[in-house]
Design an enzyme around this catalytic site. Structure first.
Site, mmCIF file in Angstrom:
data_model
loop_
_atom_site.group_PDB
_atom_site.id
_atom_site.type_symbol
_atom_site.label_atom_id
_atom_site.label_comp_id
_atom_site.label_asym_id
_atom_site.label_seq_id
_atom_site.Cartn_x
_atom_site.Cartn_y
_atom_site.Cartn_z
ATOM 1 N N GLY A 99 -3.161 -59.329 17.269
ATOM 2 C CA GLY A 99 -3.824 -59.586 18.546
ATOM 3 C C GLY A 99 -4.305 -61.017 18.694
ATOM 4 O O GLY A 99 -5.490 -61.285 18.790
ATOM 5 N N GLU A 142 2.076 -59.071 20.789
ATOM 6 C CA GLU A 142 1.166 -58.496 21.780
ATOM 7 C C GLU A 142 0.992 -59.456 22.957
ATOM 8 O O GLU A 142 0.116 -60.314 22.914
ATOM 9 C CB GLU A 142 -0.175 -58.169 21.130
ATOM 10 C CG GLU A 142 -0.030 -57.148 19.999
ATOM 11 C CD GLU A 142 -1.361 -56.770 19.351
ATOM 12 O OE1 GLU A 142 -2.430 -57.007 19.932
ATOM 13 O OE2 GLU A 142 -1.315 -56.227 18.246
ATOM 14 N N TYR A 263 -12.400 -47.355 15.035
ATOM 15 C CA TYR A 263 -13.521 -48.107 15.596
ATOM 16 C C TYR A 263 -13.784 -47.559 16.992
ATOM 17 O O TYR A 263 -12.978 -46.786 17.527
ATOM 18 C CB TYR A 263 -13.211 -49.610 15.660
ATOM 19 C CG TYR A 263 -12.053 -49.959 16.551
ATOM 20 C CD1 TYR A 263 -10.741 -49.833 16.097
ATOM 21 C CD2 TYR A 263 -12.265 -50.364 17.864
ATOM 22 C CE1 TYR A 263 -9.673 -50.117 16.933
ATOM 23 C CE2 TYR A 263 -11.196 -50.658 18.701
ATOM 24 C CZ TYR A 263 -9.908 -50.521 18.233
ATOM 25 O OH TYR A 263 -8.849 -50.792 19.063
ATOM 26 N N TRP A 344 -5.491 -48.139 12.808
ATOM 27 C CA TRP A 344 -5.965 -49.519 12.828
ATOM 28 C C TRP A 344 -7.484 -49.447 12.696
ATOM 29 O O TRP A 344 -8.107 -48.958 13.634
ATOM 30 C CB TRP A 344 -5.547 -50.258 14.104
ATOM 31 C CG TRP A 344 -6.198 -51.605 14.122
ATOM 32 C CD1 TRP A 344 -7.369 -51.951 14.750
ATOM 33 C CD2 TRP A 344 -5.751 -52.779 13.424
ATOM 34 N NE1 TRP A 344 -7.677 -53.260 14.479
ATOM 35 C CE2 TRP A 344 -6.710 -53.792 13.671
ATOM 36 C CE3 TRP A 344 -4.656 -53.055 12.593
ATOM 37 C CZ2 TRP A 344 -6.592 -55.068 13.117
ATOM 38 C CZ3 TRP A 344 -4.537 -54.331 12.061
ATOM 39 C CH2 TRP A 344 -5.497 -55.324 12.330
#
Ligand SMILES: *[C@@H]1O[C@H](CO)[C@@H](O)[C@H](O)[C@H]1NC(C)=O
Ligand SMILES: *[C@@H]1O[C@H](CO)[C@@H](O)[C@H](O)[C@H]1NC(C)=O
Ligand SMILES: *[C@@H]1O[C@H](CO)[C@@H](O)[C@H](O)[C@H]1NC(C)=O
Ligand SMILES: *[C@@H]1O[C@H](CO)[C@@H](O)[C@H](O)[C@H]1NC(C)=O
Length: 364
Positions: A99, A142, A263, A344
């Site tokens: 990212g 990305e 997360y 992730w």
């Protein structure tokens, strides 16, 4: 009579033996290890995974070669050996990109636009994977975001697949795996810039990043389920992303791995007593790792309609995936006939609770 009984017994025995010995269907229980996470490679509980992604290798902005930063060199070169000490059959892949925002996306776009830069990228990636004893390559661009990107992406995958096939022939080693992590929903990036059938053709599997659908940065005025499996209130959900990849983009479900976020996102509530989903908020406070959310010590609420968890303490509110959500999402992946799932990222799990729940929900 006795003969036919014996015959049936033999047939039944053979069927049972075949069931018993037929190799388990290939699947992925994947996890990304992120070098900046603070998790030591030696601490990865590799028995919970079939595939581990070593993240990230970089893309040089002038040579368009894949590179590994000097601070990561030693960790990457011993990655396979270290995780295979705990699980000899675990597959390791070098993840490239990540990212990095528009600058990195533009660099991928430029690299993919010319045959010579694609070749520099591909050849260096294969060389790096072999030199570091990694068993596959994973593209994290990305994101492709134009019609030119879409066709250049296909050219890249086609040439890449030819290169790893050629490498296998010349080295005599099993072919490197090839995967890509992609936007899991139009809410994240337009899926029209992916050519599904070509991707299904050239890639071993596709990691759907089915998370960050409703972030606290994007929706600061009300609490949200950040990655709901279902969404009775609107269009975007994990399920909708999976179905778009299958029905609209034309990728077989068996090529797709479901992304699990380890997360969540934090909001500041307008009123600590109004603390459910879609409650008024005064600020979005960004992403928070699962282990940090658990450290708050607040009681987790599970909402099975959206398939999400949340908890709050005072005006601090967190939307995230706890054990129930992960279990329900992995059960969904299995039920739909997906290739499996990936997380992730491993450094934000809490004593392997989510990794274990996911592995158990998928089964052997
Ligand atoms: C690793 O996972 C296994 C289950 O597969 C569990 O028995 C073991 O305790 C875990 N180890 C750690 C350090 O969490
Ligand atoms: C490449 O990256 C370096 C370091 O970030 C930067 O200084 C340089 O201007 C970049 N070059 C190009 C051609 O983008
Ligand atoms: C969706 O996935 C199924 C199962 O893998 C597959 O048979 C079907 O062809 C896919 N749909 C499309 C439009 O490709
Ligand atoms: C989940 O949350 C929505 C929105 O608040 C609510 O309408 C629904 O009843 C909840 N589902 C469950 C099972 O509690």
């Amino acid at each position: 009579m006795a003969n036919s009984k014996t015959l049936w017994f033999l047939i039944a025995t053979l069927l049972l033996l075949q069931l018993h010995f037929s190799p388990t269907k290939a699947a992925i229980k994947g996890g990304y290890w992120y070098s900046d996470s603070g998790l030591a490679v030696a601490d990865i509980n590799a028995t919970l995974f079939t595939h581990l992604f070593c993240a990230f290798a970089d893309l040089d902005n002038t040579t368009y070669k894949v590179t590994i930063s000097s601070s990561n060199a030693a960790k990457f070169s011993t990655f396979t050996q270290t995780v295979q000490a705990k699980n000899p059959s675990v597959k390791t892949l070098l993840s490239i990109g990540g990212g990095g925002g528009p600058t990195l996306a533009a660099r991928f776009s430029k690299m993919a636009s010319q045959a010579a830069t694609r070749k520099a990228f591909i050849d260096s990636s294969v060389q790096l994977a072999r030199a570091n004893n990694l068993l596959g390559l994973d593209l994290d661009w990305e994101y492709p975001s134009s019609d030119a990107d879409k066709s250049n992406f296909v050219a890249l995958l086609k040439e890449w697949k030819a290169a790893i096939t050629q490498d296998s022939t010349s080295s005599g080693k099993p072919r490197l795996l090839l995967s890509a992590a992609v936007a899991g929903s139009d809410q994240i990036s337009p899926l029209q810039y992916y050519s599904g059938p070509d991707m299904a053709n050239y890639l071993d599997f596709i990691n759907l990043m089915t998370y960050d659908l409703f972030t606290s940065d994007g929706y600061p005025t009300s609490t949200q389920p950040p990655a709901p499996l279902y969404n009775p209130r609107g269009m975007f959900s994990v399920d909708q992303g999976v179905l778009t990849w299958n029905r609209t983009l034309g990728v077989p479900l068996g090529k797709l791995a479901l992304g699990l976020p380890f997360y969540g996102y934090k909001w500041r509530l307008a009123n600590s007593n109004s603390n459910g989903l879609f409650s008024a908020a005064t600020a979005g406070l960004g992403a928070v790792g699962y282990s940090q959310i658990k450290a708050v010590g607040a009681t987790a609420v599970y909402n099975s309609t959206f398939v999400t968890n949340y908890c709050s303490r005072g005006t601090d509110w967190y939307g995230y995936d706890d054990v129930q959500t992960v279990t329900a999402k992995v059960a969904y992946a299995k039920r739909q006939g997906l290739f499996g799932y990936f997380a992730w990222q491993l450094g934000t799990d809490n004593n392997w609770a989510l990794s274990l729940a996911a592995s158990q929900a998928w089964g052997a």
